[in-house]
Scaffold this motif. Structure first.
Motif, mmCIF file in Angstrom:
data_model
loop_
_atom_site.group_PDB
_atom_site.id
_atom_site.type_symbol
_atom_site.label_atom_id
_atom_site.label_comp_id
_atom_site.label_asym_id
_atom_site.label_seq_id
_atom_site.Cartn_x
_atom_site.Cartn_y
_atom_site.Cartn_z
ATOM 1 N N LEU A 74 -0.421 -27.879 -8.649
ATOM 2 C CA LEU A 74 -0.158 -27.215 -10.637
ATOM 3 C C LEU A 74 -1.689 -26.554 -9.635
ATOM 4 C CD1 LEU A 74 -0.263 -30.938 -12.156
ATOM 5 C CD2 LEU A 74 0.586 -28.612 -12.975
ATOM 6 N N THR A 75 -1.850 -25.368 -10.939
ATOM 7 C CA THR A 75 -2.610 -24.629 -10.360
ATOM 8 C C THR A 75 -3.816 -24.867 -11.005
ATOM 9 O OG1 THR A 75 -1.726 -23.547 -12.309
ATOM 10 C CG2 THR A 75 -1.544 -22.195 -10.474
ATOM 11 N N PRO A 76 -4.945 -24.223 -11.098
ATOM 12 C CA PRO A 76 -6.569 -25.021 -11.994
ATOM 13 C C PRO A 76 -6.256 -25.057 -13.413
ATOM 14 C CG PRO A 76 -7.291 -23.595 -10.363
ATOM 15 C CD PRO A 76 -5.276 -23.279 -10.343
ATOM 16 N N PHE A 77 -5.235 -23.914 -13.372
ATOM 17 C CA PHE A 77 -4.917 -24.122 -14.988
ATOM 18 C C PHE A 77 -3.406 -25.040 -15.394
ATOM 19 C CE2 PHE A 77 -1.527 -22.656 -18.155
ATOM 20 C CZ PHE A 77 -2.423 -22.341 -19.882
ATOM 21 N N GLY A 78 -2.772 -25.336 -14.464
ATOM 22 C CA GLY A 78 -2.195 -26.399 -14.960
ATOM 23 C C GLY A 78 -2.443 -27.604 -15.555
ATOM 24 N N LYS A 79 -3.404 -27.496 -13.769
ATOM 25 C CA LYS A 79 -4.414 -29.234 -14.090
ATOM 26 C C LYS A 79 -5.114 -29.468 -15.265
ATOM 27 C CE LYS A 79 -4.935 -29.100 -8.836
ATOM 28 N NZ LYS A 79 -5.899 -29.262 -7.915
ATOM 29 N N PHE A 80 -6.326 -27.879 -15.812
ATOM 30 C CA PHE A 80 -6.294 -28.070 -17.071
ATOM 31 C C PHE A 80 -5.738 -28.469 -18.294
ATOM 32 C CE2 PHE A 80 -7.857 -26.315 -21.158
ATOM 33 C CZ PHE A 80 -8.745 -26.002 -21.797
ATOM 34 N N CYS A 81 -4.183 -28.420 -18.659
ATOM 35 C CA CYS A 81 -3.218 -28.489 -19.494
ATOM 36 C C CYS A 81 -2.905 -29.921 -19.090
ATOM 37 C CB CYS A 81 -2.242 -27.184 -19.410
ATOM 38 S SG CYS A 81 -2.149 -25.228 -19.330
ATOM 39 N N ILE B 16 3.037 -35.085 -23.933
ATOM 40 C CA ILE B 16 3.388 -35.012 -22.908
ATOM 41 C C ILE B 16 4.263 -33.122 -23.243
ATOM 42 C CG2 ILE B 16 4.772 -36.395 -22.983
ATOM 43 C CD1 ILE B 16 7.229 -35.947 -24.497
ATOM 44 N N LEU B 17 4.122 -33.000 -21.755
ATOM 45 C CA LEU B 17 5.117 -31.862 -21.543
ATOM 46 C C LEU B 17 5.289 -30.657 -22.835
ATOM 47 C CD1 LEU B 17 4.583 -29.245 -19.209
ATOM 48 C CD2 LEU B 17 6.205 -30.033 -18.174
ATOM 49 N N LYS B 18 6.654 -31.456 -23.226
ATOM 50 C CA LYS B 18 7.489 -31.206 -24.338
ATOM 51 C C LYS B 18 7.082 -30.694 -25.761
ATOM 52 C CE LYS B 18 11.175 -32.261 -27.244
ATOM 53 N NZ LYS B 18 12.113 -32.904 -27.842
ATOM 54 N N ASP B 19 5.293 -31.691 -25.659
ATOM 55 C CA ASP B 19 4.489 -31.232 -26.952
ATOM 56 C C ASP B 19 4.081 -29.752 -26.749
ATOM 57 O OD1 ASP B 19 5.525 -34.008 -28.141
ATOM 58 O OD2 ASP B 19 3.558 -35.118 -26.563
ATOM 59 N N MET B 20 3.150 -29.866 -26.004
ATOM 60 C CA MET B 20 2.511 -28.501 -25.317
ATOM 61 C C MET B 20 3.570 -27.544 -25.592
ATOM 62 S SD MET B 20 -0.383 -27.637 -22.545
ATOM 63 C CE MET B 20 -1.296 -28.662 -23.473
ATOM 64 N N ALA B 21 4.378 -27.742 -25.056
ATOM 65 C CA ALA B 21 5.731 -26.674 -25.122
ATOM 66 C C ALA B 21 6.104 -25.958 -26.094
ATOM 67 C CB ALA B 21 6.702 -26.508 -23.911
ATOM 68 N N SER B 22 6.329 -26.860 -26.960
ATOM 69 C CA SER B 22 6.758 -26.667 -28.766
ATOM 70 C C SER B 22 5.308 -26.355 -29.689
ATOM 71 C CB SER B 22 7.185 -28.245 -29.388
ATOM 72 O OG SER B 22 7.456 -27.805 -30.713
ATOM 73 N N LYS B 23 4.666 -26.288 -28.918
ATOM 74 C CA LYS B 23 2.761 -25.704 -29.682
ATOM 75 C C LYS B 23 2.844 -24.499 -29.581
ATOM 76 C CE LYS B 23 0.177 -30.008 -30.592
ATOM 77 N NZ LYS B 23 -0.604 -30.675 -30.840
ATOM 78 N N LEU B 24 3.108 -24.424 -28.496
ATOM 79 C CA LEU B 24 3.203 -22.353 -27.289
ATOM 80 C C LEU B 24 3.915 -22.075 -28.083
ATOM 81 C CD1 LEU B 24 1.193 -23.191 -24.263
ATOM 82 C CD2 LEU B 24 0.042 -22.922 -25.876
ATOM 83 N N THR C 147 9.895 -22.975 -23.795
ATOM 84 C CA THR C 147 10.642 -24.205 -23.081
ATOM 85 C C THR C 147 9.881 -24.677 -22.620
ATOM 86 O OG1 THR C 147 11.111 -22.233 -21.424
ATOM 87 C CG2 THR C 147 12.270 -22.607 -23.082
ATOM 88 N N VAL C 148 10.230 -25.796 -22.352
ATOM 89 C CA VAL C 148 9.044 -27.095 -20.872
ATOM 90 C C VAL C 148 9.357 -26.407 -19.785
ATOM 91 C CG1 VAL C 148 9.390 -29.188 -19.562
ATOM 92 C CG2 VAL C 148 9.928 -29.003 -22.428
ATOM 93 N N SER C 149 10.055 -25.550 -19.323
ATOM 94 C CA SER C 149 10.516 -24.551 -18.052
ATOM 95 C C SER C 149 9.505 -23.995 -17.964
ATOM 96 C CB SER C 149 11.911 -24.573 -17.665
ATOM 97 O OG SER C 149 12.790 -24.513 -18.525
ATOM 98 N N TYR C 150 9.777 -23.421 -18.875
ATOM 99 C CA TYR C 150 8.765 -22.188 -19.129
ATOM 100 C C TYR C 150 7.570 -22.662 -18.791
ATOM 101 C CZ TYR C 150 6.219 -17.738 -20.065
ATOM 102 O OH TYR C 150 4.972 -16.349 -19.798
ATOM 103 N N LEU C 151 6.455 -23.103 -19.700
ATOM 104 C CA LEU C 151 5.434 -24.052 -19.409
ATOM 105 C C LEU C 151 5.113 -24.714 -17.703
ATOM 106 C CD1 LEU C 151 2.666 -24.981 -20.453
ATOM 107 C CD2 LEU C 151 3.314 -26.534 -21.895
ATOM 108 N N SER C 152 5.984 -25.276 -17.519
ATOM 109 C CA SER C 152 6.021 -25.537 -15.997
ATOM 110 C C SER C 152 5.237 -24.886 -15.002
ATOM 111 C CB SER C 152 6.974 -26.598 -15.903
ATOM 112 O OG SER C 152 6.803 -26.566 -14.798
ATOM 113 N N ALA C 153 6.389 -23.938 -15.236
ATOM 114 C CA ALA C 153 6.304 -22.154 -14.433
ATOM 115 C C ALA C 153 5.166 -22.219 -14.386
ATOM 116 C CB ALA C 153 7.795 -21.675 -14.442
ATOM 117 N N VAL C 154 4.441 -21.745 -15.569
ATOM 118 C CA VAL C 154 3.608 -21.672 -15.684
ATOM 119 C C VAL C 154 2.379 -22.426 -15.198
ATOM 120 C CG1 VAL C 154 1.567 -20.584 -17.305
ATOM 121 C CG2 VAL C 154 3.660 -20.074 -17.963
#
Length: 115
Positions: free
Chosen positions: A2-9, A19-27, A30-37
């Motif tokens: 994880l990047t520092p941004f990933g750790k923050f998220c 969960i990751l899906k909740d944040m991805a939905s708000k943004l 997709t879950v895979s896109y948020l994970s890649a970021v």
């Protein structure tokens, strides 16, 4: 990794019982896109610095922490060593370890070799 941004998220999600899906939905991604970021495989979209604080109702400190995580992440260069040969791994690791000790003249020689 994880990047520092990933750790923050991730911390943000844990603190908000999401969960990751909740944040991805708000943004709106997709879950895979948020994970890649979060893993530095995709750049952080500029608009997230505005949308995340609004979505999660950040105070000034949280806005600053988000900004710091973005800056730290943007200053990183990541290499997936699993996708390169052993000689390349040794070279990349050596460059990372010695990067602050390399003179301008030595850097020029390296650049000339790489051209």
């Amino acid at each position: 990794m994880l990047t520092p941004f990933g750790k923050f998220c991730r911390k943000l999600r844990i603190d908000r019982n999401e969960i990751l899906k909740d944040m991805a939905s708000k943004l709106g991604v997709t879950v895979s896109y948020l994970s890649a970021v979060e893993h530095g495989k995709r750049p952080i979209p500029n608009e997230w610095e505005t949308s995340i604080p609004l979505l999660y109702q950040f105070d000034d400190i949280q806005r600053w922490e988000l900004k710091e995580s973005v800056i730290e992440t943007e200053n990183l260069i990541a290499f997936n060593l699993n996708e390169t040969g052993e000689n390349n791994q040794v070279l990349l690791k050596a460059l990372a370890r010695k990067s602050e000790d390399i003179s301008e003249e030595q850097l020029k020689k390296v650049f000339d070799i790489l051209k």
